[in-house]
Write an enzyme that holds these catalytic residues in place. Structure first.
Site: not given
Length: 195
Positions: A69, A106
């Site tokens: 992330d 991400e």
């Protein structure tokens, strides 16, 4: 206080406190605190070692891959070093000998940003522009015949690196023009089928 004894992390494992106020400054994006979150410094060997040990422990337990992330908030060179130290998948769970874990990162990059998705292509990367472009095509804002050249010609990541999606948990609530969601059922299903 930057003291997490259970890991253990101390102040030396974090970047100095600074607020991320300018997304056009790659240094701030990668070294300052996103929404006040303490920012780990993966450049230090101690921090890298703790991350690698944790990922390797998860592989021992049978994990086959990782979603990283907010990867754009970490230096690509640090992440590449960490990924290269992660062991092969655990064959006792049926994985092939010397199989690498699947890692995707991400990286929100819709173009012309200080941090580019292309800096992270040593592993797979989320291609956020795919959602916008596929949404425009399946809502009539772009002619469908243009999809015959869809992909890299549209400045999207090469297929071997791109993790694509029609929508995701971020884009569903963002209100961005062109992002299809389940609320446009027919168009959404067509875009999923095309994908």
């Amino acid at each position: 206080i930057r003291d997490y004894p259970a890991i253990p992390y101390s102040a030396s494992n974090f970047h100095p406190t600074c607020a991320l106020v300018d997304y056009n400054d790659a240094f701030q994006v990668r070294n300052c605190e996103l929404v006040g979150l303490h920012d780990l410094n993966q450049t230090t060997e101690d921090t890298r070692g703790k991350i690698v040990n944790y990922l390797n422990h998860l592989i021992d337990l049978g994990v086959a891959g990782f979603r990283v992330d907010a990867a754009k908030h970490m230096w690509p060179s640090d992440l590449e070093i960490i990924y290269n130290r992660v062991k092969y998948l655990n064959t006792s769970f049926g994985f092939d000998d010397k199989a690498d874990p699947f890692i995707y990162q991400e990286v929100i990059d819709n173009g012309n940003e200080a941090v580019s998705k292309y800096e992270y292509v040593f592993a797979s990367v989320t291609e956020f522009r795919y959602s916008s472009e596929i949404g425009r095509a399946f809502t009539g804002r772009n002619d469908l015949f243009w999809l015959s050249g869809f992909g890299e010609k549209w400045n999207l990541l090469p297929t071997k690196f791109a993790v694509i999606f029609v929508d995701n948990h971020d884009s569903q609530r963002s209100g961005d023009d062109g992002i299809l969601t389940y609320k446009m059922r027919k168009n959404y299903i067509m875009a999923q089928a095309f994908s």
